[in-house]
Design a protein around this motif. Structure first.
Motif, mmCIF file in Angstrom:
data_model
loop_
_atom_site.group_PDB
_atom_site.id
_atom_site.type_symbol
_atom_site.label_atom_id
_atom_site.label_comp_id
_atom_site.label_asym_id
_atom_site.label_seq_id
_atom_site.Cartn_x
_atom_site.Cartn_y
_atom_site.Cartn_z
ATOM 1 N N ASP A 23 4.744 13.998 -74.764
ATOM 2 C CA ASP A 23 5.095 12.931 -73.829
ATOM 3 C C ASP A 23 3.858 12.272 -73.242
ATOM 4 N N ARG A 61 2.514 8.567 -71.098
ATOM 5 C CA ARG A 61 2.840 7.343 -70.361
ATOM 6 C C ARG A 61 1.568 6.526 -70.158
ATOM 7 N N ARG A 108 0.357 3.202 -67.771
ATOM 8 C CA ARG A 108 0.688 2.242 -66.720
ATOM 9 C C ARG A 108 -0.436 1.225 -66.594
ATOM 10 N N GLU A 139 4.989 0.037 -67.056
ATOM 11 C CA GLU A 139 4.861 1.348 -67.695
ATOM 12 C C GLU A 139 5.420 1.348 -69.109
ATOM 13 N N VAL A 175 6.421 4.201 -71.966
ATOM 14 C CA VAL A 175 6.677 5.638 -72.161
ATOM 15 C C VAL A 175 6.770 5.926 -73.652
ATOM 16 N N LYS A 201 7.259 8.988 -76.757
ATOM 17 C CA LYS A 201 7.595 10.334 -77.244
ATOM 18 C C LYS A 201 7.012 10.424 -78.655
#
Length: 370
Positions: A292, A294, A296, A306, A308, A310
């Motif tokens: 994971d 992220r 920003r 943001e 995100v 995976k």
């Protein structure tokens, strides 16, 4: 003429096929020591086919028997000494899963025989050990790699791509790395591992070595081998009942020309973690765990956009330490000097950790010379 052409093509096919078959053969690997529980990793990796375990060194027969029952290998693979195993089965490479102090002994035995070595993090307990290991590796022309769990995280490499290659968050200003868990005894590591993991001589220190090394390894990679200008560290013992000989809490501050780093290696996290935050002038990348991530991008004072992600596992052989070891030994991959597994990176890791221990002991900042 046609017969000659077919003959040439046939010979070329046989040569190419023989080369392919050779490359497909698993690397013959010896496992030295079973007291480091990361050793489960190599037994789990062997079925991939990149390596074949041809010998195991472990004088504790009861411990070896436990592993044999769990991983279904024959006790005939187990030897009581390195010399006996190395002489009898002649592995192409060995992996060290004993104490960090013993890493030097492994290289001293393997290098003169031309046997490549992979050790678990960190490379060595001290610069004196590290320098001797490097000297032996270079003299005998062997590969000497160091394995870290975070090397195999897709998020580690995606963060590097975003920050260093795409410059997605602008120039780096701060990197914060957090690694650790509740402590070896609290999480229930086996007695054989606990005995040396909490011993300052055999492990080289406490939490600042066991988990601080991850952050130093990553920083050395991000900074392309540039040494920090200074190292400042504090360590503390918050669990004297569980870790009577070593510290279990550490914060290491690295100062560079245009950025700073904060590395927190701890045996006092309530929840185990291996994560990283990278701050640039325009945004931040959070590598939260293995998969994971992220990013920003700043908007105004405290707003942000943001993204995100995976992430899937990396392609072979970049998803497994022993697959990579085989690829390096077979000259399929050449590591850059400051790659995460590379010797030059990990020499600097030991140097910085040694400075951090000195800083904490003297309660002063240690200046570095680049």
């Amino acid at each position: 003429m046609k017969k000659l052409l077919f003959l040439i093509l046939g010979v070329n096919f046989l040569i190419t096929n023989a080369y392919s078959q050779k490359n497909m053969e698993p690397l013959k690997v010896g496992v030295i020591g079973l007291t480091h529980t990361h050793v489960h990793w190599i037994f789990g990796s062997e079925p991939r086919g990149d390596i074949k375990i041809v010998g195991i060194v472990e004088p504790n027969r009861a411990l070896a028997q436990k592993y044999a029952e769990q991983h279904k290998f024959s006790m005939e693979l187990v030897y009581s000494s390195m010399e006996e195993m190395l002489e009898e089965v002649k592995p192409e490479a060995v992996t060290a899963f004993g104490t960090i102090y013993e890493h030097l002994e492994v290289v001293e035995a393997a290098a003169p025989r031309g046997i490549h070595v992979m050790v678990e993090k960190p490379l060595a307990v001290s610069m004196s050990h590290a320098k001797r290991m490097k000297e032996l590796a270079q003299k005998h022309n062997i590969h000497l790699l160091t394995n870290y769990e975070t090397t195999w995280y897709p998020t580690t490499h995606k963060a590097y791509e975003l920050v260093k290659e795409q410059r997605a968050i602008g120039e780096i200003r701060k990197i914060m790395v957090h690694d650790g868990h509740k402590g070896p005894k609290k999480i229930g590591v086996n007695q054989e591992f606990l005995e040396w993991l909490t011993d300052p001589e055999q492990n080289g220190g406490g939490a600042e070595v066991d988990f601080g090394c991850y952050g130093v390894n990553l920083l050395t990679w991000f900074m392309e081998g540039k040494k920090p200008n200074s190292v400042t560290a504090i360590t503390q013992q918050l669990q004297p009942e569980n870790n009577p000989k070593v510290n279990d809490e550490s914060i290491i501050l690295l100062q560079y020309d245009s950025m700073v780093a904060v590395i927190q290696g701890s045996w006092n996290w309530p929840i185990g973690r291996k994560d990283m935050e990278i701050y640039g002038v325009n945004g931040v990348v959070y590598a939260d765990n293995r998969h994971d991530l992220r990013m920003r991008i700043s908007e105004g004072y405290d707003g942000y956009e943001e993204q995100v992600m995976k992430l899937d596992e990396r392609p072979a052989p970049f998803d497994d330490p022993f697959a990579l070891l085989a690829a390096v030994v077979n000259n399929e991959i050449q590591l850059d000097a400051y790659d995460l597994n590379a010797l030059e990176n990990n020499m600097l890791v030991v140097e910085i950790l040694e400075a951090a221990k000195k800083s904490a002991e003297l309660n002063k900042t240690i200046q570095f010379k680049n």
